[in-house]
Scaffold this motif. Sequence first.
Motif, mmCIF file in Angstrom:
data_model
loop_
_atom_site.group_PDB
_atom_site.id
_atom_site.type_symbol
_atom_site.label_atom_id
_atom_site.label_comp_id
_atom_site.label_asym_id
_atom_site.label_seq_id
_atom_site.Cartn_x
_atom_site.Cartn_y
_atom_site.Cartn_z
ATOM 1 N N ARG A 163 -63.725 -15.961 -20.092
ATOM 2 C CA ARG A 163 -62.754 -15.271 -19.241
ATOM 3 C C ARG A 163 -61.414 -15.172 -19.976
ATOM 4 O O ARG A 163 -60.857 -16.168 -20.420
ATOM 5 N N TYR A 167 -56.792 -14.766 -16.102
ATOM 6 C CA TYR A 167 -57.211 -16.137 -15.826
ATOM 7 C C TYR A 167 -56.429 -17.107 -16.723
ATOM 8 O O TYR A 167 -55.998 -16.737 -17.815
ATOM 9 N N SER A 199 -51.378 -15.316 -16.405
ATOM 10 C CA SER A 199 -52.186 -16.414 -16.946
ATOM 11 C C SER A 199 -51.350 -17.672 -17.099
ATOM 12 O O SER A 199 -51.825 -18.785 -16.834
#
Length: 244
Positions: A163, A167, A199
């Motif tokens: 990912r 994220y 993030s």
Amino acid sequence: MTTPDTTPTITPTETLAHGIRLVVLDMAGTTVADGGLVERAFDAAARELGVEPGSPDHAEKLAHVRATMGESKTSVFRHLFGDEDSARRANTAFEKAYGELVEAGLIAPVPGAREAVEALTADGRTVVLTTGFARVTQDAILDALGWRDLVPLTLCPADAGGRGRPYPDMVLEAFLRTKAADSTAQVAVVGDTSYDVLSGLRAGAGLVAGVCTGAHDADALREAGAGHVLESVADLPDLLRGAD
């Protein structure tokens, strides 16, 4: 009689002010100037899937690519083309085209970027470079710039379980692998896109900053939650020294 505890309480802000130990920097648009190569490589990926430049479908998909700069490219293509096989075909074509552009000498460091990384390191901070590209492309960029030995760790989405941004996985992977910081409050995350900012926030980074050398402007970076917006990563060492 109980002796009062006179140990001062350290707030998160005070911890930040005295302790950024790990700096997680994005590459393209933040430390690396690629002059719009992402869009040029996207054209190759789109053709691979039968999307012709100039068509309404191409324009719509390109708009999504621009809006999601910083995200894992496989994730972007999965959204655009709907299934895993198509996403992988598109990503393979994209990475091949981008790699060829890199080999043609069409990238360069953002002015002052290498010097900024060296200054951060000299100040005792650990620097990690991250990207939404695949490892093969990240390595091609590092080789083209002569940056293989610039930092102790570089990460792509595959290095953090697959990912990418928005994220927090790459930031947390940098935190876990380097062991440079005692908590995520001692981590700074810096990038040129809203997804870089997100993030960092999701990872609980103590400092999250945007830079105006890439995909998204200052307003978009602030709207995403950036605590600082810098003209360039070259300004980062002074920002952190001012916080110490």
